[in-house]
Write a protein that holds these residues in place. Sequence first.
Motif, PDB file in Angstrom:
ATOM      1  N   HIS A 108       0.841  -1.191   0.000  1.00  0.00           N
ATOM      2  CA  HIS A 108       0.000   0.000   0.000  1.00  0.00           C
ATOM      3  C   HIS A 108       0.877   1.240   0.000  1.00  0.00           C
ATOM      4  N   VAL A 109       0.470   2.192  -0.780  1.00  0.00           N
ATOM      5  CA  VAL A 109       1.313   3.362  -0.969  1.00  0.00           C
ATOM      6  C   VAL A 109       0.475   4.617  -0.816  1.00  0.00           C
ATOM      7  N   MET A 110       1.011   5.565  -0.062  1.00  0.00           N
ATOM      8  CA  MET A 110       0.448   6.907  -0.074  1.00  0.00           C
ATOM      9  C   MET A 110       1.387   7.765  -0.901  1.00  0.00           C
ATOM     10  N   ALA A 111       0.826   8.477  -1.842  1.00  0.00           N
ATOM     11  CA  ALA A 111       1.682   9.252  -2.733  1.00  0.00           C
ATOM     12  C   ALA A 111       1.357  10.721  -2.597  1.00  0.00           C
ATOM     13  N   CYS A 112       2.304  11.559  -2.954  1.00  0.00           N
ATOM     14  CA  CYS A 112       1.981  12.970  -3.012  1.00  0.00           C
ATOM     15  C   CYS A 112       2.505  13.553  -4.315  1.00  0.00           C
ATOM     16  N   ALA A 113       1.754  14.478  -4.819  1.00  0.00           N
ATOM     17  CA  ALA A 113       2.095  15.098  -6.096  1.00  0.00           C
ATOM     18  C   ALA A 113       2.283  16.574  -5.866  1.00  0.00           C
ATOM     19  N   SER A 114       3.225  17.149  -6.610  1.00  0.00           N
ATOM     20  CA  SER A 114       3.473  18.573  -6.400  1.00  0.00           C
ATOM     21  C   SER A 114       2.911  19.413  -7.543  1.00  0.00           C
ATOM     22  N   GLY A 115       2.615  18.769  -8.660  1.00  0.00           N
ATOM     23  CA  GLY A 115       2.153  19.554  -9.806  1.00  0.00           C
ATOM     24  C   GLY A 115       0.646  19.563  -9.920  1.00  0.00           C
ATOM     25  N   GLY A 116       0.192  19.810 -11.117  1.00  0.00           N
ATOM     26  CA  GLY A 116      -1.235  19.765 -11.367  1.00  0.00           C
ATOM     27  C   GLY A 116      -1.954  21.063 -11.083  1.00  0.00           C
ATOM     28  N   ARG A 117      -1.219  22.171 -11.026  1.00  0.00           N
ATOM     29  CA  ARG A 117      -1.817  23.495 -10.829  1.00  0.00           C
ATOM     30  C   ARG A 117      -2.876  23.479  -9.721  1.00  0.00           C
ATOM     31  N   PRO A 118      -2.451  23.261  -8.495  1.00  0.00           N
ATOM     32  CA  PRO A 118      -3.441  23.206  -7.407  1.00  0.00           C
ATOM     33  C   PRO A 118      -4.160  24.544  -7.249  1.00  0.00           C
ATOM     34  N   ARG A 119      -5.404  24.466  -6.903  1.00  0.00           N
ATOM     35  CA  ARG A 119      -6.167  25.679  -6.649  1.00  0.00           C
ATOM     36  C   ARG A 119      -7.007  25.406  -5.415  1.00  0.00           C
ATOM     37  N   SER A 120      -7.079  26.375  -4.535  1.00  0.00           N
ATOM     38  CA  SER A 120      -7.874  26.102  -3.348  1.00  0.00           C
ATOM     39  C   SER A 120      -9.126  26.968  -3.324  1.00  0.00           C
ATOM     40  N   TYR A 121     -10.128  26.435  -2.708  1.00  0.00           N
ATOM     41  CA  TYR A 121     -11.418  27.096  -2.605  1.00  0.00           C
ATOM     42  C   TYR A 121     -11.826  27.088  -1.142  1.00  0.00           C
ATOM     43  N   GLY A 122     -12.379  28.191  -0.704  1.00  0.00           N
ATOM     44  CA  GLY A 122     -12.967  28.205   0.619  1.00  0.00           C
ATOM     45  C   GLY A 122     -14.464  28.028   0.477  1.00  0.00           C
ATOM     46  N   LEU A 123     -15.002  27.039   1.107  1.00  0.00           N
ATOM     47  CA  LEU A 123     -16.430  26.767   0.988  1.00  0.00           C
ATOM     48  C   LEU A 123     -17.091  27.029   2.329  1.00  0.00           C
ATOM     49  N   ALA A 124     -18.349  27.351   2.293  1.00  0.00           N
ATOM     50  CA  ALA A 124     -19.094  27.557   3.529  1.00  0.00           C
ATOM     51  C   ALA A 124     -20.421  26.835   3.415  1.00  0.00           C
ATOM     52  N   GLY A 125     -20.861  26.282   4.508  1.00  0.00           N
ATOM     53  CA  GLY A 125     -22.147  25.588   4.527  1.00  0.00           C
ATOM     54  C   GLY A 125     -22.844  25.864   5.837  1.00  0.00           C
ATOM     55  N   GLN A 126     -24.130  25.613   5.851  1.00  0.00           N
ATOM     56  CA  GLN A 126     -24.895  25.966   7.043  1.00  0.00           C
ATOM     57  C   GLN A 126     -26.143  25.103   7.100  1.00  0.00           C
ATOM     58  N   VAL A 127     -26.429  24.553   8.277  1.00  0.00           N
ATOM     59  CA  VAL A 127     -27.672  23.774   8.442  1.00  0.00           C
ATOM     60  C   VAL A 127     -28.257  24.074   9.810  1.00  0.00           C
TER      61      VAL A 127
END
Lengths: 445, 278
Positions: A108-127
């Motif tokens: 079993h392997v956990m991998a990490c990637a550095s490329g792929g043009r990461p983009r982050s989003y801040g999401l909000a939710g409410q219930v």
Amino acid sequence: MMGDIYRNQRAMRAMRQTAMQRGVIAVLDVGTSKIACLILVLEENMDAANDEGIGNLAGQEKFRVIGAATTRSRGVEFGETMVLRETERAIRTAVQAAQKMAQCRVDHVMACASGGRPRSYGLAGQVQVEREIVTESDVAHVLASCDIPDYGADREILHAQPVNFVLDHRSGLTDPRNQIGQRLACDMHMLTADRAPIGNLVHCVRRCDLEMAGLAMSSYVSGISALVEDEQELGAACIDMGGGTTGISIFLKRHMIYADAVRLGGEHVTHDIAMGFKVPMNVAERIKTFHGGVVATGMDDRDMIEIDRESESWDGERRAVSRAELIGIMRPRVEEILEAVRERLDAAGFEHLPSQQIVLTGGASQVPGIDSLAARILGQQVRIGHPLRVRGLPQAVTGTAFSSAVGLSLLAAHPQDECWDFELPYDFRAARPLKRAVKWFRTNW
Amino acid sequence: MRTMKDPAPSRLEYRMKRLMLRPSMRPFRRFGMPVIALATLVSLWAVDEGRRESAVAFLSELRNEVGERPELIVRMMIVEGASPELAASIRKSLSIEFPVSPFNLRLADLTEKVQALDAVAHASLQVRSRGVLVVEVDERVPVAVWRSDDSVVLLDKTGYRVATVPSRVSRPDLPLVAGLGADAAIPEVLQLYYVARPIRDRLRGFIRVGERRWDVVLDRGQSIKLPETQAVTALKKVVELDVAQDLLERDISVVDFRNSQRPVLRLGQTAIGTLHDG
């Protein structure tokens, strides 16, 4: 849309749990310039009291490194797998060497990637809370209620972590369960990356007869290992200066709240040196690592570097350069990288954080004098972050270049809650088939 | 620039390595593979018959050479724990010609030979340093003389034959027993002989009757018939009667104690006459 990531990520989580039970897992850092593989033994009931000096830190007492191997990366550009066959061979080399050191087979392997043009989003939710006390299903509801933006069809969600819960005006909750309130809101940080490089990486790993047990962004995991706890709590940016990309991750309250990457790295510096001095890439790399620097002093004019040692031909030509010249080539590029990082940090609003700590890590941060240069560009609080000491890690892989591999092993031992770790609420799961059935009836009858 | 070989393992090699690292392959890696490799080498070498023969010849020559070294060769034999006669017979039965190589001495066979002798209860043979073969013997000690129809033999305390003697006179110190099956009841005879101390000067011997009980024979034709069980107690009573009342001094031919509830005396001729006359 939601169902797909649930399925993929849940499958990987199930694999990780299998690996935990078996006790052996490999972490694989596929970078532009090198591929590192660590093999970990996870020991759930390891007695921390036996080991004096290591207390209950970030979870590194839970595992031990039994195998480590590094190999030169091939077929990877800007952190993205371009030539699958080459990358697969490189991964095989690293995994086999690590297995040989560990004398243990790993599946079993956990991998990490550095490329792929990461983009982050801040999401909000409410219930609205169902029954006074917040239960796990309420948490699942609020996570599911976050409206996911249209992040593009060819992109994949890598992380979707709840970073903050708000219960009736009380903000900053990390775990709202069993608390009393009416209205539960959450902030979620979602990180997406291009599907193609991620898929290529997964494909390469599968071709090596290994099972994916997790996928992470390398800037995130190097932040886990290079930032100390206070920095993660008070707010800090981790700049992971790799070979092909420079990853940025911003931490606050022990959560990653922003990640980005600049497609510039140490290999560009090498390129510049190769072009500037007209030497092959490997000679340029050698000159960079042995003599490189970014802050010139008067003495560097007299410090001559022989560069013809391994290059062919060109007899009689000048084959020695002063270190000042080398610095003159390296410094603009390093400055450019740091400027680009500065832009991204400004765009992310880094200056609004309570603490402005900046931690440089990654292989390219080993250039002497980079901390003073970075202090001039990025802000006063700059330090070089070495990865956390973990048990069994060979001395050779404790450098800054290995902070993402170490961070990935920390993540493997102490997984961060992701939104798919919570059960998808029933109404969400049922909604689509039911709707589809109703639609089918309407159109056909 | 030097070109380097691709360090990456081929897909097949990678798979094989992973197969070898499986936990179930561990015993195979530790024992199976070396044994197979060794066996293959040896069998490849031994395919040729000439090589096999030369190896056998070399080994036997080596064996001879080592056996004839002065440090190892056996020059003499010592018999411990045996009387001179027994020692002589052991030497005779073993009939080893010294000096001899220790490889040619089969100690197990020799031990068997020694133990086959009647007078030997247990024997152990050792080759000790300075070329000495030591035979340690437990000799059987004769405790009774058994006169049967055709011979007179000595028996040890378990009733095992020790030696043949020409006549009872050669061992007057031992009690004489007779009768079929007497050798099987030697322990009881010993007890009876011990009990009979006060009348030992008159004792002639013990006769086994019907392989079940004893008659004690005294001189003057007297005899004491003892029961099958508790013979010792019965004899003890008779001896006590003799000590207290001179029972056996009187003219009595048989003291019949076969039924201890009802002992019977048979009188001698004179006594019967006196009784009738009186």
